[in-house]
Design an enzyme around this catalytic site. Sequence first.
Site, PDB file in Angstrom:
ATOM      1  N   HIS A  46       0.851  -1.144  -0.015  1.00  0.00           N
ATOM      2  CA  HIS A  46      -0.081   0.229   0.091  1.00  0.00           C
ATOM      3  C   HIS A  46       0.853   1.456  -0.027  1.00  0.00           C
ATOM      4  O   HIS A  46       1.971   1.561   0.742  1.00  0.00           O
ATOM      5  CB  HIS A  46      -1.043  -0.048   1.275  1.00  0.00           C
ATOM      6  N   TYR A 101      -9.529   5.319   7.300  1.00  0.00           N
ATOM      7  CA  TYR A 101      -9.618   5.809   8.881  1.00  0.00           C
ATOM      8  C   TYR A 101     -10.732   6.782   8.941  1.00  0.00           C
ATOM      9  O   TYR A 101     -10.603   7.899   8.217  1.00  0.00           O
ATOM     10  CB  TYR A 101      -8.452   6.522   9.571  1.00  0.00           C
ATOM     11  N   PRO A 151      -5.342   0.039  18.632  1.00  0.00           N
ATOM     12  CA  PRO A 151      -4.975  -0.688  17.187  1.00  0.00           C
ATOM     13  C   PRO A 151      -4.944   0.471  16.181  1.00  0.00           C
ATOM     14  O   PRO A 151      -4.396   0.524  15.109  1.00  0.00           O
ATOM     15  CB  PRO A 151      -5.896  -1.601  16.926  1.00  0.00           C
ATOM     16  N   LYS A 175       0.225  -0.511  15.018  1.00  0.00           N
ATOM     17  CA  LYS A 175       1.792  -0.641  15.713  1.00  0.00           C
ATOM     18  C   LYS A 175       2.074  -1.908  16.273  1.00  0.00           C
ATOM     19  O   LYS A 175       3.243  -2.177  16.572  1.00  0.00           O
ATOM     20  CB  LYS A 175       2.249   0.559  16.294  1.00  0.00           C
ATOM     21  N   TYR A 214       3.482   6.393  10.319  1.00  0.00           N
ATOM     22  CA  TYR A 214       2.704   5.013   9.698  1.00  0.00           C
ATOM     23  C   TYR A 214       3.567   3.986   9.286  1.00  0.00           C
ATOM     24  O   TYR A 214       3.527   2.746   9.254  1.00  0.00           O
ATOM     25  CB  TYR A 214       1.797   5.736   8.955  1.00  0.00           C
TER      26      TYR A 214
HETATM   27  C1  PHB Z   1      -6.577  -4.335  10.580  1.00  0.00           C
HETATM   28  O1  PHB Z   1      -6.881  -4.671   9.361  1.00  0.00           O
HETATM   29  O2  PHB Z   1      -7.090  -5.318  11.383  1.00  0.00           O
HETATM   30  C2  PHB Z   1      -6.290  -3.164  11.091  1.00  0.00           C
HETATM   31  C3  PHB Z   1      -5.708  -2.214  10.042  1.00  0.00           C
HETATM   32  C4  PHB Z   1      -5.481  -1.197  10.506  1.00  0.00           C
HETATM   33  C5  PHB Z   1      -5.424  -0.766  11.924  1.00  0.00           C
HETATM   34  C6  PHB Z   1      -5.924  -1.565  12.583  1.00  0.00           C
HETATM   35  C7  PHB Z   1      -6.559  -2.714  12.115  1.00  0.00           C
HETATM   36  O3  PHB Z   1      -4.798   0.510  12.407  1.00  0.00           O
END
Ligand code: PHB
Length: 389
Positions: A72, A200, A292, A296, A383
């Site tokens: 990505h 997000y 989450p 990280k 990130y």
């Molecule tokens: C996930 O795909 O479960 C996932 C991806 C990004 C995040 C948290 C969880 O920040």
Amino acid sequence: MKTQVAIIGAGPSGLLLGQLLARSGIANVVIEQRSADYVLGRIRAGVLEQTTVDLLEQAGVAARLHAEGLPHDGVELCFGGQRHRIDLLGLTGKRVVVYGQTEVTRDLMDARQAAGLPTVYEADEVTVHGFDSATPHVGWLKDGVRHTLQADFIAGCDGFHGVCRASVPPGAITLHEKVYPFGWLGVLADVPPVSHELIYVHHERGFALCSQRSKVRSRYYVQCALDEQVAQWSDDAFWAELKRRLPDDTAAQLVTGPSIEKSIAPLRSFVAEPLRFGTLFLVGDAGHIVPPTGAKGLNLAASDVGYLWQGLRGHYAGHPAELDHYASRALARIWKAERFSWWMTSLMHQFPDAGSFGHKMQRAELDYLVGSTAAMTALAENYVGLPMV
Ligand code: PHB
Ligand code: APR
């Protein structure tokens, strides 16, 4: 039984450490309280930094990751009904790879089995002893028989609820903790992702995240109250709530389907200091937890493993001082990732006590962020992962 490093826990930390040590000629035994299938049943995030990919390569377990992982180059933030792309590659020259933690764990398990490395699953009543000395040992019960393993070192890779951190005398450890007043309700479904990159979402009804495991498997989350139960959420209710938090055109593109996993996870920031107690080391979730947001957790576990591997290789190569750097090196990186995860969590979620001023601050910060190359670069470099120094 005797080994050089006794590893408690067969999650990603324990299995990656075991693989790297074995490749450096350092004997190790992994002791896990659950079955392999149980470990593989846990669904966790799946966004890998390049440093994590590098370590998996060094462990010899990156073939499927390279074949099936999805690189990505960007990530999206959505607020006020608009999606904004953060160009990770353009801003930092780096990308992330989307590949589920379950798959990382499966690859590590397969490699360990293929190499014939000793692993004990379904070990009951695991105990760690004598780590204030040079002769620590581990005890457990398996099929009613008690076993003891002597080692030079114990690696506590047994997660947040493990026995290793709990065995440290309270006066020798400092715990820093923040518990957030909400959780994430997550759904895994065999439907194509709504977008090829992660989104997000900051929304007045609460945070949401559109993530994925592959081109045909999606992972979605919505912020929920801590007292909510998974059983209260039908699949239809989940999809309806997710759609309410997405812009109309994105919601219209969302492909829904039956969930194959649905769970609620609390959000916590937590760090234990130090991470070394004599001959015991805490690694991964045993030593720290991040919320989450920012993905990280697995990456920090991997960098801890990288630092401990470096220390143990040094020790067995006649440079024992290398091990003395483990806790300080790991903690320096951990605290920066804690800061980033806390910041992104604070920015993107609805907090019950924020008030109108808090809401305006969040919105002003989001507006500033997507209008400033400097601010987007700060987000992007965290990130994709800060360097391992
Ligand atoms: C996930 O795909 O479960 C996932 C991806 C990004 C995040 C948290 C969880 O920040
Ligand atoms: N004895 C033996 N094994 C134990 C014990 C015990 N007393 N307690 C826990 N375990 C095992 C758990 O069953 C689990 O398989 O230790 C393992 C710890 O694995 P994880 O919780 O996955 O922790 P870690 O390997 O550090 O991985 C960190 O997991 O939570 C995510 O976001 C986090 O992605 C990160 C990763």
